[in-house]
Motif scaffolding. Structure first.
Motif, mmCIF file in Angstrom:
data_model
loop_
_atom_site.group_PDB
_atom_site.id
_atom_site.type_symbol
_atom_site.label_atom_id
_atom_site.label_comp_id
_atom_site.label_asym_id
_atom_site.label_seq_id
_atom_site.Cartn_x
_atom_site.Cartn_y
_atom_site.Cartn_z
ATOM 1 N N GLY A 9 -17.052 -48.815 -2.326
ATOM 2 C CA GLY A 9 -17.224 -47.979 -1.154
ATOM 3 C C GLY A 9 -17.028 -46.524 -1.525
ATOM 4 O O GLY A 9 -17.146 -46.157 -2.695
ATOM 5 N N SER A 10 -16.705 -45.711 -0.559
ATOM 6 C CA SER A 10 -16.450 -44.306 -0.867
ATOM 7 C C SER A 10 -15.281 -43.791 -0.046
ATOM 8 O O SER A 10 -15.008 -44.277 1.055
ATOM 9 N N VAL A 11 -14.599 -42.830 -0.630
ATOM 10 C CA VAL A 11 -13.419 -42.238 -0.016
ATOM 11 C C VAL A 11 -13.519 -40.722 -0.106
ATOM 12 O O VAL A 11 -13.899 -40.179 -1.142
ATOM 13 N N ARG A 12 -13.236 -40.060 0.999
ATOM 14 C CA ARG A 12 -13.095 -38.603 0.989
ATOM 15 C C ARG A 12 -11.678 -38.333 0.532
ATOM 16 O O ARG A 12 -10.712 -38.702 1.204
ATOM 17 N N ILE A 13 -11.534 -37.729 -0.637
ATOM 18 C CA ILE A 13 -10.206 -37.510 -1.224
ATOM 19 C C ILE A 13 -9.422 -36.529 -0.360
ATOM 20 O O ILE A 13 -9.842 -35.400 -0.113
ATOM 21 N N ALA A 14 -8.286 -37.006 0.145
ATOM 22 C CA ALA A 14 -7.380 -36.201 0.968
ATOM 23 C C ALA A 14 -5.986 -36.816 0.859
ATOM 24 O O ALA A 14 -5.533 -37.504 1.756
ATOM 25 N N PRO A 15 -5.311 -36.632 -0.303
ATOM 26 C CA PRO A 15 -3.998 -37.265 -0.495
ATOM 27 C C PRO A 15 -3.006 -36.842 0.582
ATOM 28 O O PRO A 15 -3.035 -35.714 1.076
ATOM 29 N N GLY A 16 -2.125 -37.777 0.926
ATOM 30 C CA GLY A 16 -1.096 -37.501 1.923
ATOM 31 C C GLY A 16 -0.275 -38.732 2.193
ATOM 32 O O GLY A 16 -0.251 -39.674 1.401
ATOM 33 N N SER A 17 0.404 -38.748 3.332
ATOM 34 C CA SER A 17 1.243 -39.869 3.721
ATOM 35 C C SER A 17 0.948 -40.239 5.173
ATOM 36 O O SER A 17 0.503 -39.404 5.954
ATOM 37 N N VAL A 18 1.205 -41.516 5.499
ATOM 38 C CA VAL A 18 1.054 -41.967 6.883
ATOM 39 C C VAL A 18 2.264 -41.514 7.652
ATOM 40 O O VAL A 18 3.360 -41.523 7.181
#
Length: 119
Positions: A110-119
């Motif tokens: 699939g594909s992911v828009r890279i946006a690291p973070g936390s829930v």
């Protein structure tokens, strides 16, 4: 669907499979495959992967191809499973690599828009 932005060439601290979520390794110039939803994920390996000690490209910005490890809906927040595959999460304190751009099931690329973070 991919639209890779910034890529960083790093050294594999252990074997890294293609299209997997990666985290920082033991040195600043290393990355290893992520293995938990709480790992400090920083990007996604390219479509080649790498053996331990080899250099490889990590997509750290843009939209990257990633292997799904479960059912994913477009718009889900994605984290890593034990194999560096992307899975949906809503669990507090999980680290996320980004937002799913395509729906899919386990085993799909699939594909992911890279946006690291936390829930």
């Amino acid at each position: 669907m991919r639209n890779e932005g910034l890529q960083k060439t790093l050294i594999a601290g252990a074997a890294v499979n293609p299209n997997r979520i990666v985290k920082f390794g033991s040195a600043d110039t290393q990355a290893v495959q992520a293995a938990a939803a709480t790992d400090k994920s920083m990007g996604v390996s390219d479509n080649l992967g790498a053996a331990s000690g080899e250099t490889f490209d990590v997509i750290v910005d843009g939209i990257a191809l990633v292997k799904y490890g479960g059912n994913v809906a477009a718009g889900d927040l994605l984290t890593s499973d034990a194999n560096g595959q992307a899975i949906a999460t809503t669990t507090a304190s999980n680290r996320v690599i980004g937002i799913a751009m395509l729906s899919g099931v386990s085993g799909d690329i699939g594909s992911v828009r890279i946006a690291p973070g936390s829930v």
